[in-house]
Design an enzyme around this catalytic site. Structure first.
Site, PDB file in Angstrom:
ATOM      1  N   THR A 267      -0.768   7.617  -0.963  1.00  0.00           N
ATOM      2  CA  THR A 267      -2.045   7.589  -1.683  1.00  0.00           C
ATOM      3  C   THR A 267      -2.980   6.484  -1.212  1.00  0.00           C
ATOM      4  O   THR A 267      -4.165   6.486  -1.549  1.00  0.00           O
ATOM      5  CB  THR A 267      -1.807   7.389  -3.181  1.00  0.00           C
ATOM      6  OG1 THR A 267      -1.233   6.082  -3.390  1.00  0.00           O
ATOM      7  CG2 THR A 267      -0.844   8.447  -3.726  1.00  0.00           C
TER       8      THR A 267
ATOM      9  N   ARG B  79       0.839  -1.191   0.000  1.00  0.00           N
ATOM     10  CA  ARG B  79       0.000   0.000   0.000  1.00  0.00           C
ATOM     11  C   ARG B  79       0.878   1.245   0.000  1.00  0.00           C
ATOM     12  O   ARG B  79       1.673   1.445   0.912  1.00  0.00           O
ATOM     13  CB  ARG B  79      -0.925  -0.002   1.221  1.00  0.00           C
ATOM     14  CG  ARG B  79      -1.919   1.145   1.228  1.00  0.00           C
ATOM     15  CD  ARG B  79      -2.974   0.989   2.296  1.00  0.00           C
ATOM     16  NE  ARG B  79      -2.454   1.145   3.642  1.00  0.00           N
ATOM     17  CZ  ARG B  79      -3.231   1.221   4.721  1.00  0.00           C
ATOM     18  NH1 ARG B  79      -4.539   1.111   4.604  1.00  0.00           N
ATOM     19  NH2 ARG B  79      -2.697   1.369   5.910  1.00  0.00           N
TER      20      ARG B  79
ATOM     21  N   ASP C   6      -0.904  -2.686  12.585  1.00  0.00           N
ATOM     22  CA  ASP C   6      -0.453  -3.201  11.293  1.00  0.00           C
ATOM     23  C   ASP C   6      -0.209  -4.700  11.422  1.00  0.00           C
ATOM     24  O   ASP C   6       0.714  -5.131  12.125  1.00  0.00           O
ATOM     25  CB  ASP C   6       0.823  -2.481  10.857  1.00  0.00           C
ATOM     26  CG  ASP C   6       1.272  -2.887   9.463  1.00  0.00           C
ATOM     27  OD1 ASP C   6       1.667  -4.059   9.279  1.00  0.00           O
ATOM     28  OD2 ASP C   6       1.231  -2.041   8.556  1.00  0.00           O
TER      29      ASP C   6
ATOM     30  N   ASP D   7       3.374  -5.999  10.465  1.00  0.00           N
ATOM     31  CA  ASP D   7       4.390  -5.668  11.459  1.00  0.00           C
ATOM     32  C   ASP D   7       4.261  -6.554  12.690  1.00  0.00           C
ATOM     33  O   ASP D   7       5.261  -7.002  13.260  1.00  0.00           O
ATOM     34  CB  ASP D   7       4.270  -4.195  11.872  1.00  0.00           C
ATOM     35  CG  ASP D   7       4.848  -3.253  10.831  1.00  0.00           C
ATOM     36  OD1 ASP D   7       5.629  -3.711   9.972  1.00  0.00           O
ATOM     37  OD2 ASP D   7       4.511  -2.055  10.868  1.00  0.00           O
TER      38      ASP D   7
END
Length: 214
Positions: free
Chosen positions: A113, A109, A205, A208
């Site tokens: 944006t 990702r 996340d 992560d």
């Protein structure tokens, strides 16, 4: 497994799933436990998403006599983790489907944006003839999910299911709009996305936390 279902959206609300998910959400859950719990939930979701696989009767011999026994019919399905976080769901799925083929979809990702950028794709040559389970723990903006499904449809796939751990209402809406024929399986639907495209309350996340790269 118990669950709720609405218009192609399946939520696995089994107490074991919800208990394990609650443990994963805790900020101090170590990566080793996070990975294990994700694999366990993936196995439970695999049980649910494959509930309607077709069966055929084949002759076998028990120690006592011959009989007709059920076997899953058709070609082995394809598990397609979206890299990198989707790998955290793969082993749990393979525990129940050891003969499945594995495709890999490399998508990240763009942090500015939030758009999906593909960097790798590898799938069995006959993937169009198989059921494909696209795996990604988080359905947030749905940009990665839509891009991955686009890629499989470009290869001729018509039987695709999306499996995730958490989903945001915005991601569900976007995926359903882009691919209304692709049903979604998830363990929970959270409140909303924040300004950075993270699911709230979420669990951070997923990549992560799986790989200890926080």
């Amino acid at each position: 497994m118990s669950g709720t279902e609405t218009a192609g959206l399946h939520v696995a609300d089994h107490p074991l799933v919800q208990h394990k998910l609650g443990l994963m959400r805790e900020a101090d859950c170590p990566s080793s436990d996070f990975r294990r719990l994700l694999g366990e939930i993936a196995m439970l979701l695999c049980y649910e998403v494959t509930r309607d696989l077709p069966l055929e009767q084949v002759p076998i011999s028990t120690p006592l006599e011959p009989m007709m026994a059920p076997r899953i019919a058709g070609r082995k399905l394809v598990l397609a983790p979206v890299l990198r976080a989707g790998l955290g769901m793969l082993d749990g799925m393979l525990a129940l489907l050891p003969a499945a083929r594995v495709a890999h979809v490399g998508i990240y990702r763009n942090p500015a944006t939030l758009e999906a950028v593909e960097y790798y794709f590898k799938a069995p040559p006959d993937v169009a003839e198989r059921l494909v389970l696209v795996l990604d723990p988080m359905l947030a903006t749905a940009n990665s999910a839509v891009a991955a499904i686009d890629r499989f449809k470009a290869r001729g796939c018509t039987n695709i299911r999306f499996v995730c751990l958490l989903a945001a209402p915005e991601g569900i809406a976007k995926l359903r709009a882009a691919h209304p024929d692709v049903p979604i399986w998830t363990a929970a639907i959270d409140r909303a996305l924040d300004d950075h495209g993270y699911i709230r309350p979420g669990l951070g996340d997923a990549g992560d936390r799986i790989f200890g790269t926080v």
